[in-house]
Design a protein around this motif. Structure first.
Motif, PDB file in Angstrom:
ATOM      1  N   ALA A  71      -0.887  -7.226  -0.795  1.00  0.00           N
ATOM      2  CA  ALA A  71       0.199  -7.492   0.156  1.00  0.00           C
ATOM      3  C   ALA A  71       0.801  -6.175   0.615  1.00  0.00           C
ATOM      4  CB  ALA A  71       1.277  -8.361  -0.494  1.00  0.00           C
ATOM      5  N   SER A  72       1.076  -6.076   1.906  1.00  0.00           N
ATOM      6  CA  SER A  72       1.742  -4.887   2.436  1.00  0.00           C
ATOM      7  C   SER A  72       3.128  -5.263   2.929  1.00  0.00           C
ATOM      8  CB  SER A  72       0.932  -4.273   3.587  1.00  0.00           C
ATOM      9  OG  SER A  72       0.891  -5.150   4.708  1.00  0.00           O
ATOM     10  N   LEU A  73       4.040  -4.335   2.778  1.00  0.00           N
ATOM     11  CA  LEU A  73       5.405  -4.504   3.256  1.00  0.00           C
ATOM     12  C   LEU A  73       5.635  -3.567   4.429  1.00  0.00           C
ATOM     13  CD1 LEU A  73       7.264  -4.571  -0.197  1.00  0.00           C
ATOM     14  CD2 LEU A  73       6.118  -6.454   1.010  1.00  0.00           C
ATOM     15  N   CYS A  74       6.095  -4.114   5.542  1.00  0.00           N
ATOM     16  CA  CYS A  74       6.401  -3.310   6.714  1.00  0.00           C
ATOM     17  C   CYS A  74       5.163  -2.513   7.156  1.00  0.00           C
ATOM     18  CB  CYS A  74       7.592  -2.406   6.401  1.00  0.00           C
ATOM     19  SG  CYS A  74       8.310  -1.578   7.849  1.00  0.00           S
ATOM     20  N   THR A  75       5.284  -1.203   7.293  1.00  0.00           N
ATOM     21  CA  THR A  75       4.182  -0.373   7.785  1.00  0.00           C
ATOM     22  C   THR A  75       3.127  -0.094   6.724  1.00  0.00           C
ATOM     23  OG1 THR A  75       5.646   1.507   7.370  1.00  0.00           O
ATOM     24  CG2 THR A  75       5.470   0.742   9.643  1.00  0.00           C
ATOM     25  N   GLY A  76       3.262  -0.685   5.555  1.00  0.00           N
ATOM     26  CA  GLY A  76       2.172  -0.638   4.588  1.00  0.00           C
ATOM     27  C   GLY A  76       0.914  -1.283   5.151  1.00  0.00           C
ATOM     28  N   ALA A  77       1.069  -2.070   6.228  1.00  0.00           N
ATOM     29  CA  ALA A  77      -0.089  -2.682   6.887  1.00  0.00           C
ATOM     30  C   ALA A  77      -1.067  -1.628   7.383  1.00  0.00           C
ATOM     31  CB  ALA A  77       0.372  -3.561   8.050  1.00  0.00           C
ATOM     32  N   PHE A  78      -0.580  -0.423   7.695  1.00  0.00           N
ATOM     33  CA  PHE A  78      -1.474   0.635   8.162  1.00  0.00           C
ATOM     34  C   PHE A  78      -2.425   1.079   7.050  1.00  0.00           C
ATOM     35  CE2 PHE A  78       1.645   0.647  11.465  1.00  0.00           C
ATOM     36  CZ  PHE A  78       0.989   1.125  12.594  1.00  0.00           C
ATOM     37  N   ALA A  82      12.231  -8.810   6.153  1.00  0.00           N
ATOM     38  CA  ALA A  82      11.001  -9.600   6.116  1.00  0.00           C
ATOM     39  C   ALA A  82      10.144  -9.225   4.917  1.00  0.00           C
ATOM     40  CB  ALA A  82      10.210  -9.418   7.408  1.00  0.00           C
ATOM     41  N   ALA A  83      10.230  -7.976   4.471  1.00  0.00           N
ATOM     42  CA  ALA A  83       9.508  -7.580   3.259  1.00  0.00           C
ATOM     43  C   ALA A  83      10.018  -8.361   2.055  1.00  0.00           C
ATOM     44  CB  ALA A  83       9.667  -6.077   3.029  1.00  0.00           C
ATOM     45  N   LEU A  84      11.313  -8.571   2.004  1.00  0.00           N
ATOM     46  CA  LEU A  84      11.894  -9.380   0.936  1.00  0.00           C
ATOM     47  C   LEU A  84      11.427 -10.833   1.047  1.00  0.00           C
ATOM     48  CD1 LEU A  84      13.763  -9.784  -1.460  1.00  0.00           C
ATOM     49  CD2 LEU A  84      15.703  -9.831   0.124  1.00  0.00           C
ATOM     50  N   ASP A  85      11.338 -11.345   2.265  1.00  0.00           N
ATOM     51  CA  ASP A  85      10.842 -12.706   2.462  1.00  0.00           C
ATOM     52  C   ASP A  85       9.433 -12.858   1.905  1.00  0.00           C
ATOM     53  OD1 ASP A  85      13.074 -13.817   3.852  1.00  0.00           O
ATOM     54  OD2 ASP A  85      12.482 -12.709   5.631  1.00  0.00           O
ATOM     55  N   LEU A  86       8.582 -11.865   2.166  1.00  0.00           N
ATOM     56  CA  LEU A  86       7.207 -11.957   1.667  1.00  0.00           C
ATOM     57  C   LEU A  86       7.169 -11.872   0.148  1.00  0.00           C
ATOM     58  CD1 LEU A  86       4.194 -12.120   1.960  1.00  0.00           C
ATOM     59  CD2 LEU A  86       4.123  -9.675   2.477  1.00  0.00           C
ATOM     60  N   CYS A  87       7.975 -11.007  -0.436  1.00  0.00           N
ATOM     61  CA  CYS A  87       8.011 -10.912  -1.898  1.00  0.00           C
ATOM     62  C   CYS A  87       8.442 -12.236  -2.517  1.00  0.00           C
ATOM     63  CB  CYS A  87       8.940  -9.783  -2.335  1.00  0.00           C
ATOM     64  SG  CYS A  87       8.313  -8.119  -1.995  1.00  0.00           S
ATOM     65  N   HIS A  89       8.081 -15.120  -1.155  1.00  0.00           N
ATOM     66  CA  HIS A  89       6.969 -16.037  -0.912  1.00  0.00           C
ATOM     67  C   HIS A  89       5.916 -15.905  -2.009  1.00  0.00           C
ATOM     68  CE1 HIS A  89       3.869 -18.262   1.245  1.00  0.00           C
ATOM     69  NE2 HIS A  89       3.067 -17.204   1.201  1.00  0.00           N
ATOM     70  N   LEU A  90       5.626 -14.682  -2.435  1.00  0.00           N
ATOM     71  CA  LEU A  90       4.659 -14.468  -3.510  1.00  0.00           C
ATOM     72  C   LEU A  90       5.161 -15.072  -4.826  1.00  0.00           C
ATOM     73  CD1 LEU A  90       3.582 -10.790  -2.740  1.00  0.00           C
ATOM     74  CD2 LEU A  90       2.178 -12.849  -2.485  1.00  0.00           C
ATOM     75  N   VAL A  91       6.453 -14.891  -5.106  1.00  0.00           N
ATOM     76  CA  VAL A  91       7.027 -15.497  -6.314  1.00  0.00           C
ATOM     77  C   VAL A  91       6.902 -17.010  -6.250  1.00  0.00           C
ATOM     78  CG1 VAL A  91       9.131 -15.809  -7.675  1.00  0.00           C
ATOM     79  CG2 VAL A  91       8.619 -13.578  -6.672  1.00  0.00           C
ATOM     80  N   ARG A  92       7.149 -17.570  -5.079  1.00  0.00           N
ATOM     81  CA  ARG A  92       7.057 -19.028  -4.920  1.00  0.00           C
ATOM     82  C   ARG A  92       5.625 -19.507  -5.147  1.00  0.00           C
ATOM     83  NH1 ARG A  92       9.247 -18.948  -0.530  1.00  0.00           N
ATOM     84  NH2 ARG A  92      11.357 -19.283  -1.273  1.00  0.00           N
ATOM     85  N   LEU A  93       4.648 -18.770  -4.649  1.00  0.00           N
ATOM     86  CA  LEU A  93       3.254 -19.142  -4.861  1.00  0.00           C
ATOM     87  C   LEU A  93       2.885 -19.092  -6.340  1.00  0.00           C
ATOM     88  CD1 LEU A  93       1.447 -17.237  -1.949  1.00  0.00           C
ATOM     89  CD2 LEU A  93       1.889 -19.693  -2.100  1.00  0.00           C
ATOM     90  N   ASP A  94       3.397 -18.093  -7.045  1.00  0.00           N
ATOM     91  CA  ASP A  94       3.009 -17.882  -8.447  1.00  0.00           C
ATOM     92  C   ASP A  94       3.782 -18.770  -9.413  1.00  0.00           C
ATOM     93  OD1 ASP A  94       1.208 -15.942  -7.676  1.00  0.00           O
ATOM     94  OD2 ASP A  94       2.589 -14.279  -8.037  1.00  0.00           O
ATOM     95  N   HIS A  95       5.077 -18.960  -9.156  1.00  0.00           N
ATOM     96  CA  HIS A  95       5.944 -19.619 -10.133  1.00  0.00           C
ATOM     97  C   HIS A  95       6.632 -20.877  -9.623  1.00  0.00           C
ATOM     98  CE1 HIS A  95       5.527 -16.307 -12.964  1.00  0.00           C
ATOM     99  NE2 HIS A  95       5.846 -15.451 -12.013  1.00  0.00           N
ATOM    100  N   GLY A  96       6.545 -21.158  -8.321  1.00  0.00           N
ATOM    101  CA  GLY A  96       7.200 -22.330  -7.774  1.00  0.00           C
ATOM    102  C   GLY A  96       8.560 -22.024  -7.167  1.00  0.00           C
ATOM    103  N   SER A  97       9.100 -23.018  -6.466  1.00  0.00           N
ATOM    104  CA  SER A  97      10.352 -22.826  -5.735  1.00  0.00           C
ATOM    105  C   SER A  97      11.544 -22.577  -6.651  1.00  0.00           C
ATOM    106  CB  SER A  97      10.642 -24.057  -4.869  1.00  0.00           C
ATOM    107  OG  SER A  97       9.684 -24.181  -3.854  1.00  0.00           O
ATOM    108  N   ALA A  98      11.559 -23.210  -7.832  1.00  0.00           N
ATOM    109  CA  ALA A  98      12.720 -23.063  -8.715  1.00  0.00           C
ATOM    110  C   ALA A  98      12.909 -21.610  -9.126  1.00  0.00           C
ATOM    111  CB  ALA A  98      12.563 -23.948  -9.946  1.00  0.00           C
ATOM    112  N   VAL A  99      11.823 -20.939  -9.526  1.00  0.00           N
ATOM    113  CA  VAL A  99      11.923 -19.534  -9.927  1.00  0.00           C
ATOM    114  C   VAL A  99      12.251 -18.663  -8.720  1.00  0.00           C
ATOM    115  CG1 VAL A  99      10.656 -17.555 -10.863  1.00  0.00           C
ATOM    116  CG2 VAL A  99      10.401 -19.811 -11.907  1.00  0.00           C
TER     117      VAL A  99
END
Length: 330
Positions: free
Chosen positions: A107-114, A166-171, A173-183
């Motif tokens: 996963a890249s945050l912001c300009t880490g996409a480069f 938006a970088a925080l949103d993606l992070c 999102h990753l927590v939600r994928l790994d641990h679920g919405s509650a965490v």
């Protein structure tokens, strides 16, 4: 048998925390680096990997391991790259590519996409970055489908985000994928931010994380979140906010990037996800608790928004709650 010899049955050991490695080198943006460190510092086995002492802005960071250890992580996060006019170091690019080839989710945050683009990980994929640099990314890497109008893009084993909030949103999102919405919601509450913004939401958000009392809607959001079981309408929200429905819609667009009804539905879906993950409540009960009225309405909105029926979602996250998430590619 002496009762004193009877020992209580031991509970099974919890699964090991999923591993996350931050890929760092000189020239990283310290804000995005700090976001990732803060989000993944709990509930994860977090390491920082770099070629040696790394300078991010005015901060000097001592990595835990070299870049070669990225390939051992389940998830690799690449923070923002400060100067997009300068090619990222070959050692970083090679290490990120090797980690993905070894099965890591990257996963890249912001300009880490480069960095990901330089590694070839975005070729043939849809991706995003900070809106100010989307044209540069698209011109430099024509095989990448650059979307300038979203907060983040989840393409399975490769994820990219826009800048800052938006970088925080993606992070999260990753927590939600790994641990679920509650965490994920617990992490969001600790950071005092909204628990979820959809990745497809527009980047151009004037105040993405409004603080209570600092914005006309600052008092409205917690009021609504405490009453998701009510049959709320736009008129109800406008009345509570003390403004007309048209005025409310303008504020919602500026703050959340969407309309009041879409935002309200997103919160209802998120609450339904949490109840599906953490309770045995039936669909009718969850529909009532989330203000969607009937199980039929819940199923229709849930499947359209999340992509799977609520029963499938519950089974998936019940499995995740009792087993370690699999590495991408396993």
């Amino acid at each position: 048998m002496d009762p004193r010899d009877v020992r209580p049955a031991s509970s099974p050991a919890p699964p090991p925390a999923p591993s996350v490695a931050l890929a760092v080198t000189d020239g990283m943006l310290h804000f995005e680096l700090s976001i990732a460190y803060e989000v993944f510092s709990r509930d994860y086995d977090l390491t920082v990997c770099g070629p040696g002492p790394v300078r991010a802005g005015r901060f000097l960071l001592e990595p835990d391991h070299g870049l070669d250890r990225l390939r051992d992580a389940r998830t690799v996060v690449v923070p923002g790259w400060a100067d997009v006019d300068v090619a990222p170091p070959a050692a970083l690019v090679d290490a990120v590519r090797a980690a993905h080839d070894a099965g890591a989710r990257v996963a890249s945050l912001c300009t880490g996409a480069f960095v990901l683009a330089a590694a070839g990980l975005l070729d043939g994929r849809r991706a995003t970055t900070h809106w100010a640099h989307t044209d540069v990314l698209a011109a430099r890497h024509p095989r990448v489908t650059v979307d300038p109008d979203v907060l983040y893009v989840d393409d399975g084993s490769v994820l990219t985000s826009a800048g800052k909030a938006a970088a925080l949103d993606l992070c999260l999102h990753l927590v939600r994928l790994d641990h679920g919405s509650a965490v994920a919601n617990t992490v969001a509450r600790r950071l005092v931010v909204p628990p979820h913004r959809d990745g497809g939401q527009a980047q151009f958000v004037t105040t993405p994380v409004p603080a209570p009392g600092n914005h006309p809607l600052g008092e409205l959001f917690p009021w609504v979140m405490a009453r998701l079981d009510w049959p709320l309408t736009v008129e109800d929200l406008a009345r509570r906010a003390g403004m007309s429905s048209r005025h409310l819609a303008r504020h919602f667009r500026a703050v959340t990037g969407t309309t009041p009804l879409r935002w309200l539905l997103a919160q209802r879906i998120r609450r339904a996800q949490e109840l599906l993950e953490t309770t045995d409540d039936g669909m009718e009960s969850i529909a009532a608790a989330t203000g969607m009225g009937t199980a039929t309405t819940l199923r229709r909105h849930f499947a359209r928004t999340v992509g799977v029926p609520p029963d499938t979602y519950r089974r998936t996250f019940r499995v995740r709650a009792t087993s370690q998430p699999a590495r991408a590619g396993d």
